[in-house]
Write an enzyme that holds these catalytic residues in place. Structure first.
Site, mmCIF file in Angstrom:
data_model
loop_
_atom_site.group_PDB
_atom_site.id
_atom_site.type_symbol
_atom_site.label_atom_id
_atom_site.label_comp_id
_atom_site.label_asym_id
_atom_site.label_seq_id
_atom_site.Cartn_x
_atom_site.Cartn_y
_atom_site.Cartn_z
ATOM 1 N N CYS A 170 0.828 -1.219 0.000
ATOM 2 C CA CYS A 170 0.000 0.000 0.000
ATOM 3 C C CYS A 170 0.863 1.270 0.000
ATOM 4 O O CYS A 170 1.367 1.652 -1.043
ATOM 5 C CB CYS A 170 -0.991 -0.012 1.164
ATOM 6 N N HIS A 207 -3.676 -5.131 0.459
ATOM 7 C CA HIS A 207 -3.208 -5.415 1.817
ATOM 8 C C HIS A 207 -3.195 -6.914 2.115
ATOM 9 O O HIS A 207 -4.173 -7.453 2.656
ATOM 10 C CB HIS A 207 -4.090 -4.696 2.838
ATOM 11 N N GLU A 213 -1.799 -8.392 4.475
ATOM 12 C CA GLU A 213 -1.869 -8.634 5.929
ATOM 13 C C GLU A 213 -3.294 -8.818 6.425
ATOM 14 O O GLU A 213 -3.531 -9.507 7.427
ATOM 15 C CB GLU A 213 -1.163 -7.506 6.702
#
Length: 232
Positions: free
Chosen positions: A107, A210, A212
């Site tokens: 990002c 993202h 994560e």
């Protein structure tokens, strides 16, 4: 011996504190690395120690990059920057690239990578780019918001062995002018750049989505992080 990956700390402007999303560290640990959160500092001597000791670096998400760094005045829609973080990450990224150490950007990380190499950003996609895709999704973030097309000549296509990939999308800024030494490897349906790499380096990759938030149990994340860690 497991490689040590330096992780750029997140910073909370309001609380004046550093913090971290555990999933960044979980992904690195599960797929064979030792994560190390770097100190939040612009002291170059101290940063040089970690730049020398770590085998690779993860550039995390977070604040908007200061528009002044790519030659533009801030618009009223640009988020509050963290100038100390900008300074720290630009210094680290320039050194990491010069040393040809592996780097993965997420990002904000893809945006810093583009700016460091001479590219520019849209300060606010909705105001500056005509699209029907909502790139700044609302929670929960562990779900697909839109798809991206992986370019067949790029390394992500070779790694993931698929042409289309469903991603989450939690950003209001994006690459505008691509830096001359970067190449796009994924595009959204509205042609915004969603992933890039640096062809002449060992491993300099970055994605706009993202990983994560999807966690450690997806094939995409497993392949992406194993590929990164294998080069460290």
């Amino acid at each position: 011996m497991k490689p040590v990956i330096g992780v750029m700390p997140l910073f909370d402007n309001q609380k004046d504190s550093i913090w971290m999303l555990p999933a960044y560290l979980d992904l690195l640990e599960k797929y064979g690395a030792i994560p190390l959160i770097l100190p939040f500092t612009t002291n170059q001597e101290n940063l040089d120690y970690f730049l020398g000791q770590c085998d690779g670096f993860l550039f995390t998400g977070g604040q908007d990059v200061s528009p002044e760094l790519y030659g533009t005045l801030p618009s009223e829609l640009s988020g509050e920057p963290c100038l100390k973080r900008d300074k720290m990450e630009i210094y680290c990224m320039q050194k990491v690239i010069a040393m040809d150490k592996p780097l993965l950007g997420i990002c904000r990380g893809i945006q810093v990578l583009n700016v460091v190499n001479g590219g520019t950003l849209y300060q606010d996609i909705a105001a500056e780019y005509s699209t029907q895709i909502a790139h700044d999704m609302t929670a929960p973030y562990d779900r697909v918001q839109h798809s991206v097309k992986l370019l067949k000549e790029g390394p992500l296509f070779q790694l993931l062995e698929k042409e289309n990939l469903g991603v989450n999308s939690y950003h209001h800024q994006a690459i505008k002018d691509l830096a001359p030494n970067l190449e796009a490897t994924a595009l959204s349906a509205d042609d915004l750049i969603e992933a890039v790499y640096m062809p002449d380096k060992k491993f300099v990759w970055a994605v706009q989505w993202h990983p994560e938030f999807f966690g450690t149990d997806t094939v995409v994340n497993e392949r992406l992080f194993k590929a990164f860690i294998a080069k460290c």
